[in-house]
Design a protein around this motif. Sequence first.
Motif, mmCIF file in Angstrom:
data_model
loop_
_atom_site.group_PDB
_atom_site.id
_atom_site.type_symbol
_atom_site.label_atom_id
_atom_site.label_comp_id
_atom_site.label_asym_id
_atom_site.label_seq_id
_atom_site.Cartn_x
_atom_site.Cartn_y
_atom_site.Cartn_z
ATOM 1 N N UNK A 1 0.844 -1.114 0.283
ATOM 2 C CA UNK A 1 0.257 0.051 -0.515
ATOM 3 C C UNK A 1 0.668 0.852 -0.039
ATOM 4 N N UNK A 2 2.238 0.745 -0.130
ATOM 5 C CA UNK A 2 3.044 2.094 -0.463
ATOM 6 C C UNK A 2 3.461 3.048 0.917
ATOM 7 N N UNK A 3 3.676 1.967 2.057
ATOM 8 C CA UNK A 3 4.009 2.726 3.081
ATOM 9 C C UNK A 3 5.147 1.561 3.541
ATOM 10 N N UNK A 4 5.939 1.853 3.223
ATOM 11 C CA UNK A 4 7.741 0.814 3.464
ATOM 12 C C UNK A 4 8.229 1.748 4.594
ATOM 13 N N UNK A 5 8.790 0.713 5.137
ATOM 14 C CA UNK A 5 9.611 1.013 6.108
ATOM 15 C C UNK A 5 10.474 2.192 6.037
ATOM 16 N N UNK A 6 10.887 1.887 5.253
ATOM 17 C CA UNK A 6 11.893 2.950 3.957
ATOM 18 C C UNK A 6 11.763 4.558 3.912
#
Length: 505
Positions: free
Chosen positions: A463-468
Motif C-alpha cells: 500500500x506504499x508504506x514501506x519502512x524506508x
Amino acid sequence: PAETLDELVALCKRRGFIFQGSEIYGGLQGTYDYGPLGVELKNNLKQAWWRRNVYERDDMEGLDASVLTHRLVLHYSGHEATFADPMVDNRLTKKRYRLDHLLKEQPEEVLKRLYRAMEVEEGNLHALVQAMMQAPERAGGAMTAAGVLDPASGEPGDWTPPRYFNMMFKTYVGPVEEEAALAYLRPETAQGIFINFKNVLDATSRKLPFGIAQIGKAFRNEITPRNFIFRVREFEQMEIEYFVRPGEDEHWHRYWVEERLKWWQEMGLSRENLVPYQQPPEELAHYAKATVDLLYRFPHGLEELEGIANRTDFDLGSHTKDQEALGITAKVLKNEHSTQRLAYRDPETGKWFVPYVIEPSAGVDRGVLALLAEAFTREELPNGEERIVLKLKPQLAPIKVAVIPLVKNRPEITEYAKRLKARLQALGLGRILYEDTGNIGKAYRRHDEVGTPFAVTVDYDTIGQSKDGTTKLKDTVTVRDRDTMEQIRLHVDELEGFLRERLRW
Ligand code: ATP
C-alpha cells in the motif's frame, strides 16, 4: 506419500475434506460427506477427466443418465441374477463378512487347511471361493474346522454356509410400495449409457469408433464397507463406453489401458504406485473378453482404482430388440421387452451389427483417495519442526491461491487484499480464498496442509508504506510457493500471468 489411512482420515476431518456421513447420529456406514475442500478436489478431478475425455477428443459425447433405474434394465444387464457378493456369518459374534475379503485376511496355515478341505489347488483364492459357493454346506463346515478367524474377535468362528447377497439398492417409485413399482438405484453408471446408445447415435450421427462418457453416482450395498472412501455404499464413477467394430476391440482395449495409465500419472500419481493387472481367464466376469485393472498402492494395500474391460457385444446385445437377426456373439438373456435396436448400420455395406465396447471405469472416490495419499508429505524443516504438506498438482488443489492481509486492523491493507482476491477470482482458475484467520505463520501452515499452491500476502509495502519511507514497492505482493516455501515479490499486474501459467490445464 501417506503411510497409513488413519493419518489421511485425520487430515481430512481436521481440515474439512471428508466427514463420516450422518455423523451426528452415529454415522451411516459406507457413506461419506465431502466438505468444503473435498468438494473442490473432487470437482477438479472430475473436470479434468471430462476435459480430457470429452472436450479434447473428437470421438466422444457426454451423458448424464438418471440414478433411478427401471427394473428391466438391471434384469437384462444380468445384475438381478449375478450382481452379488459371497457372504458368510459368524454365529458366535454375529458378524458378517464378504467371503473373499475374509479369506484374504487369514493366516497361511488356516488357508492351507481350507484349500485341502475344499480340494482346491493352493494359492488360487478365486477358485477356492468358487468351490465354496458351489458347496456351501461343506464350505461352512470346512471354515469352522479349519479355524477361520473372525477379524472382529481374533478368535476362530462358527461359520454359516456362505451365500450370495445381491448388492443392488431397491426402492419404490410412486406412492404404493408394491412389486410393480420396484426400481433400483443404479449400481454402475454404465447401463445408462447402453440404454441411451440409439438416442445418442441418432442425435449426433456418430460413426464408429466413438464413445459416450458419464460421471455420476452409483450405489452398492457392500457387505463390508471399509478403508475410508475406498469401499463405500454410495460413490461416484467416471465411465466411458467406447464403441468399436468387432475385430478392432483388442487394439482399442490396449489403447485405453495406455491412455488411462497416462492420465492418472498426469494427475500426479507416480508410475511406481500404479500397477496394471491383467485378469487371468478364471477371474474374468462372464461378459468380459479381457480386463486390465489399474491397481494403486493405497496406504491399506495394492487395490483397484480403475477397471478397463473389453465387454464385446454383451451389453448392447443384452438390451437390443431383434437379437437373433443381429448375430450377437455374447451369451445374453433373450430380450422380450426392448423397443429399440441398439445396433449400428455399416455405412458401406448397409449391414446392421452390434458394436463391441471397451469400458474404462474409474472410481472418483478412489481417485480422490489416491491423490490424497500420493500428495501427503511429512517434511522436516531446517529448524527441526515438522510440516505436513499436500503436494497436489496445482490444477487439482481445492484452493488455488490464499490472499492474506499481513495485518487485520489496517483497512487499507485488508481492503486491498479483498480487491485483489476478487480480481484473481475473476480469472476463472478455481477457488481463490481471502484468508484473514490466525497469524500469517498459521495461515501458511494451514494452506500447506490443504495443498494451496500459492499464498499471496498484502503488506505495508503493497500500500506504499514501506519502512524506508519510499513507495518503490507499491502494488507489489509476496508470493509464497507451497513446495519450496520460497517467496518472491511481484507486481500485482504480473501476478495474473504468473498464476495463469501455473494453474491452467
Ligand atoms: P471391487 O472388486 O473393489 O469391489 P469392482 O471390480 O466391483 O471393485 P467395478 O464394478 O469394476 O468394481 O467398478 C468400477 C470402479 O468403480 C472401480 O474400479 C472402483 O474405482 C469403483 N468402485 C466400485 N465399487 C466401489 C465402492 N464400493 N466404493 C468406491 N468405489 C467403488
